[in-house]
Write a protein that holds these residues in place. Structure first.
Motif, mmCIF file in Angstrom:
data_model
loop_
_atom_site.group_PDB
_atom_site.id
_atom_site.type_symbol
_atom_site.label_atom_id
_atom_site.label_comp_id
_atom_site.label_asym_id
_atom_site.label_seq_id
_atom_site.Cartn_x
_atom_site.Cartn_y
_atom_site.Cartn_z
ATOM 1 N N GLY A 51 4.064 -11.051 -4.432
ATOM 2 C CA GLY A 51 5.504 -10.868 -4.604
ATOM 3 C C GLY A 51 5.856 -9.767 -5.576
ATOM 4 N N ASN A 52 4.894 -9.327 -6.405
ATOM 5 C CA ASN A 52 5.156 -8.219 -7.318
ATOM 6 C C ASN A 52 5.251 -6.876 -6.602
ATOM 7 O OD1 ASN A 52 5.261 -9.808 -9.602
ATOM 8 N ND2 ASN A 52 3.077 -9.625 -10.001
ATOM 9 N N PHE A 53 4.794 -6.823 -5.370
ATOM 10 C CA PHE A 53 4.899 -5.597 -4.591
ATOM 11 C C PHE A 53 6.262 -5.604 -3.907
ATOM 12 C CE2 PHE A 53 0.385 -6.362 -4.991
ATOM 13 C CZ PHE A 53 -0.098 -5.109 -5.336
ATOM 14 N N ARG A 54 7.159 -4.758 -4.395
ATOM 15 C CA ARG A 54 8.538 -4.783 -3.914
ATOM 16 C C ARG A 54 8.635 -4.469 -2.430
ATOM 17 N NH1 ARG A 54 13.622 -1.259 -5.987
ATOM 18 N NH2 ARG A 54 15.168 -2.399 -4.775
ATOM 19 N N ARG A 55 7.725 -3.672 -1.947
ATOM 20 C CA ARG A 55 7.753 -3.298 -0.532
ATOM 21 C C ARG A 55 7.548 -4.525 0.351
ATOM 22 N NH1 ARG A 55 7.316 2.133 1.916
ATOM 23 N NH2 ARG A 55 7.609 1.610 4.104
ATOM 24 N N LEU A 56 6.888 -5.545 -0.156
ATOM 25 C CA LEU A 56 6.669 -6.765 0.607
ATOM 26 C C LEU A 56 7.806 -7.764 0.421
ATOM 27 C CD1 LEU A 56 2.889 -7.391 -0.073
ATOM 28 C CD2 LEU A 56 3.936 -6.252 1.876
ATOM 29 N N THR A 57 8.351 -7.820 -0.788
ATOM 30 C CA THR A 57 9.397 -8.788 -1.079
ATOM 31 C C THR A 57 10.654 -8.503 -0.272
ATOM 32 O OG1 THR A 57 8.501 -8.976 -3.302
ATOM 33 C CG2 THR A 57 10.680 -9.884 -2.928
ATOM 34 N N VAL A 58 11.081 -7.260 -0.283
ATOM 35 C CA VAL A 58 12.220 -6.831 0.524
ATOM 36 C C VAL A 58 11.645 -6.066 1.693
ATOM 37 C CG1 VAL A 58 14.343 -5.500 0.557
ATOM 38 C CG2 VAL A 58 13.649 -6.669 -1.520
ATOM 39 N N ARG A 59 11.773 -6.609 2.877
ATOM 40 C CA ARG A 59 11.151 -5.984 4.048
ATOM 41 C C ARG A 59 12.047 -4.872 4.568
ATOM 42 N NH1 ARG A 59 8.823 -8.597 9.656
ATOM 43 N NH2 ARG A 59 8.523 -6.599 10.636
ATOM 44 N N TYR A 60 11.618 -3.641 4.295
ATOM 45 C CA TYR A 60 12.343 -2.468 4.779
ATOM 46 C C TYR A 60 11.830 -2.028 6.145
ATOM 47 C CZ TYR A 60 13.760 -2.036 -0.085
ATOM 48 O OH TYR A 60 14.258 -2.280 -1.322
ATOM 49 N N ASP A 61 10.609 -2.403 6.482
ATOM 50 C CA ASP A 61 9.959 -1.902 7.693
ATOM 51 C C ASP A 61 10.358 -2.728 8.904
ATOM 52 O OD1 ASP A 61 8.358 0.004 6.247
ATOM 53 O OD2 ASP A 61 7.286 -1.749 5.481
ATOM 54 N N ARG A 62 10.667 -2.047 9.974
ATOM 55 C CA ARG A 62 11.046 -2.709 11.211
ATOM 56 C C ARG A 62 9.814 -3.122 12.011
ATOM 57 N NH1 ARG A 62 15.854 -3.171 12.972
ATOM 58 N NH2 ARG A 62 16.566 -2.945 15.103
ATOM 59 N N LEU A 63 8.779 -2.298 11.977
ATOM 60 C CA LEU A 63 7.571 -2.566 12.743
ATOM 61 C C LEU A 63 6.637 -3.499 11.975
ATOM 62 C CD1 LEU A 63 6.772 1.027 14.027
ATOM 63 C CD2 LEU A 63 7.886 -0.826 15.268
ATOM 64 N N MET A 64 6.096 -4.465 12.687
ATOM 65 C CA MET A 64 5.167 -5.401 12.056
ATOM 66 C C MET A 64 3.858 -4.725 11.669
ATOM 67 S SD MET A 64 5.014 -8.337 10.998
ATOM 68 C CE MET A 64 3.883 -9.542 10.437
ATOM 69 N N ASP A 65 3.460 -3.696 12.420
ATOM 70 C CA ASP A 65 2.229 -2.975 12.081
ATOM 71 C C ASP A 65 2.350 -2.308 10.716
ATOM 72 O OD1 ASP A 65 1.105 -3.723 14.477
ATOM 73 O OD2 ASP A 65 1.710 -1.878 15.508
ATOM 74 N N THR A 66 3.488 -1.707 10.447
ATOM 75 C CA THR A 66 3.692 -1.040 9.153
ATOM 76 C C THR A 66 3.748 -2.061 8.026
ATOM 77 O OG1 THR A 66 4.983 0.613 10.335
ATOM 78 C CG2 THR A 66 5.139 0.621 7.941
ATOM 79 N N TYR A 67 4.528 -3.110 8.225
ATOM 80 C CA TYR A 67 4.648 -4.150 7.201
ATOM 81 C C TYR A 67 3.302 -4.837 6.962
ATOM 82 C CZ TYR A 67 6.513 -8.171 4.690
ATOM 83 O OH TYR A 67 6.765 -9.135 3.751
ATOM 84 N N GLY A 68 2.574 -5.124 8.046
ATOM 85 C CA GLY A 68 1.263 -5.744 7.921
ATOM 86 C C GLY A 68 0.271 -4.844 7.206
ATOM 87 N N GLY A 69 0.372 -3.536 7.441
ATOM 88 C CA GLY A 69 -0.502 -2.598 6.743
ATOM 89 C C GLY A 69 -0.280 -2.627 5.240
ATOM 90 N N PHE A 70 0.990 -2.649 4.829
ATOM 91 C CA PHE A 70 1.284 -2.724 3.399
ATOM 92 C C PHE A 70 0.882 -4.079 2.821
ATOM 93 C CE2 PHE A 70 4.201 0.862 4.236
ATOM 94 C CZ PHE A 70 3.718 1.722 3.265
ATOM 95 N N PHE A 71 1.012 -5.134 3.618
ATOM 96 C CA PHE A 71 0.600 -6.462 3.153
ATOM 97 C C PHE A 71 -0.907 -6.490 2.910
ATOM 98 C CE2 PHE A 71 -0.795 -10.824 3.968
ATOM 99 C CZ PHE A 71 -0.022 -11.494 3.035
ATOM 100 N N HIS A 72 -1.678 -5.969 3.847
ATOM 101 C CA HIS A 72 -3.133 -5.956 3.670
ATOM 102 C C HIS A 72 -3.558 -4.977 2.579
ATOM 103 C CE1 HIS A 72 -3.935 -8.777 6.816
ATOM 104 N NE2 HIS A 72 -3.186 -8.092 7.660
ATOM 105 N N LEU A 73 -2.804 -3.917 2.390
ATOM 106 C CA LEU A 73 -3.077 -3.006 1.273
ATOM 107 C C LEU A 73 -2.850 -3.719 -0.056
ATOM 108 C CD1 LEU A 73 -3.756 -0.121 0.330
ATOM 109 C CD2 LEU A 73 -1.309 0.365 0.419
ATOM 110 N N ALA A 74 -1.801 -4.515 -0.147
ATOM 111 C CA ALA A 74 -1.549 -5.286 -1.370
ATOM 112 C C ALA A 74 -2.677 -6.287 -1.616
ATOM 113 C CB ALA A 74 -0.208 -6.002 -1.263
#
Length: 171
Positions: free
Chosen positions: A137-160
């Motif tokens: 939850g400290n990664f703001r990009r994950l807390t507030v989902r700006y990405d429309r595509l699940m692939d992009t959001y999932g990539g940032f989630f796995h990067l976190a």
């Protein structure tokens, strides 16, 4: 000449965004070891119950053995889960996979599999999972989902998850 909105029907919120009590969201399913290092992660819509996502989350585990080369380890010895996973079907799934379930029973579950109180003492370590979710939850990009595509959001989630693992390894 076609307008852009006619070429592709737009979804509100993107893929795998489901309704919650507070709006829309994506559910984070994370499996961690005893130190809070993420071993497996799965993302899905916030609509389905967590117990229905258990099988897909368990399939994401692949831990290599440092002392033995070969096939990665795919199942833990035991799984500590909260009352949201209290289901006889979920317990049977874990037993079939050879995983010891440590799940406290709900008050209204009359047919809950009896568990020894000594094994349920391990449930006290559940805070480690909650701490890891707090780190995510400290990664703001994950807390507030700006990405429309699940692939992009999932990539940032796995990067976190990878960054959390690196922090644990480099300490």
């Amino acid at each position: 000449m076609l307008p852009r909105w006619e070429l592709r029907a737009g979804e509100n919120g993107g893929a795998n965004v489901g309704p919650t009590k507070r709006g829309k969201g994506t559910k984070w399913m994370v499996l961690v070891d005893g130190a809070g290092t993420p071993l497996g992660a799965y993302l899905d819509s916030a609509s389905p119950a967590e117990v229905r996502l258990l099988d897909a989350t368990l399939d994401t585990i692949a831990v290599t053995r440092p002392h033995r080369p070969g096939r990665p380890r795919k199942r833990p010895e035991r799984l500590i889960a909260d009352r949201g996973y209290d289901s006889n079907a979920a317990r049977a799934l874990l037993v079939r996979r050879g995983i010891e379930p440590i799940i406290p029973a709900r008050a209204n579950n009359q047919r809950a599999t009896p568990q020894d109180g000594r094994k349920l003492r391990r449930y006290r370590r559940r805070w480690i999972v909650e701490r890891t979710i707090g780190w995510l939850g400290n990664f703001r990009r994950l807390t507030v989902r700006y990405d429309r595509l699940m692939d992009t959001y999932g990539g940032f989630f796995h990067l976190a998850c990878a960054l959390i693992t690196l922090r644990k390894v480099l300490k």
